[in-house]
Scaffold this motif. Structure first.
Motif, PDB file in Angstrom:
ATOM      1  N   THR A   1       0.834  -1.202   0.000  1.00  0.00           N
ATOM      2  CA  THR A   1       0.000   0.000   0.000  1.00  0.00           C
ATOM      3  C   THR A   1       0.870   1.254   0.000  1.00  0.00           C
ATOM      4  O   THR A   1       0.606   2.195  -0.764  1.00  0.00           O
ATOM      5  CB  THR A   1      -0.938   0.001   1.224  1.00  0.00           C
TER       6      THR A   1
ATOM      7  N   ASP B   1       1.227   4.154  -2.884  1.00  0.00           N
ATOM      8  CA  ASP B   1       1.155   5.596  -2.614  1.00  0.00           C
ATOM      9  C   ASP B   1       2.361   6.306  -3.229  1.00  0.00           C
ATOM     10  O   ASP B   1       2.220   7.365  -3.853  1.00  0.00           O
ATOM     11  CB  ASP B   1       1.127   5.869  -1.108  1.00  0.00           C
TER      12      ASP B   1
ATOM     13  N   ARG C   1       2.011   6.559  -6.965  1.00  0.00           N
ATOM     14  CA  ARG C   1       1.046   7.600  -7.335  1.00  0.00           C
ATOM     15  C   ARG C   1       1.689   8.985  -7.214  1.00  0.00           C
ATOM     16  O   ARG C   1       1.547   9.830  -8.097  1.00  0.00           O
ATOM     17  CB  ARG C   1      -0.193   7.502  -6.436  1.00  0.00           C
TER      18      ARG C   1
END
Length: 110
Positions: free
Chosen positions: A18, A22, A25
């Motif tokens: 996760t 992030d 992104r």
């Protein structure tokens, strides 16, 4: 106990994935922003070429570098790192501006 350790390891791996997603992104946003910055620099070069403005504007570089230094200080980043980063970015945009101003091109292939 072994089952608990496996579950914890899987949860840790999910958390890491996760966090990496992030980061991916944010990297994509950073690259889009860098592309937008270069596009604006191309427009500036076109303006400079059309209006006979010299490519090098040392005072403007100083303003950009000071803003980056303030950002570094406010965000706990090394100011030398930020200076090096902006030296690279400014160097590349100056190269692009030189091409556009000197050759009278739009710079889209640069």
């Amino acid at each position: 106990m072994a089952g608990l350790a496996v579950a914890r390891q899987e949860a840790d791996q999910d958390t890491l994935e996760t966090l990496r997603a992030d980061l991916d992104r944010i990297d994509a946003e950073f690259l889009r922003a860098l592309g937008a910055r270069v596009a604006v620099c191309r427009n500036i070069a076109q303006y400079k070429r059309e209006h006979g403005v010299p490519m090098m504007q040392p005072h403007r570089i100083g303003v950009v570098q000071q803003r980056a230094a303030r950002f570094a200080e406010a965000n706990g980043l090394d100011q030398a790192f930020m200076k090096q980063l902006y030296d690279l970015i400014i160097g590349e945009t100056c190269r692009i501006e030189d091409l556009i101003i000197g050759a009278g091109i739009d710079g889209s292939a640069a």
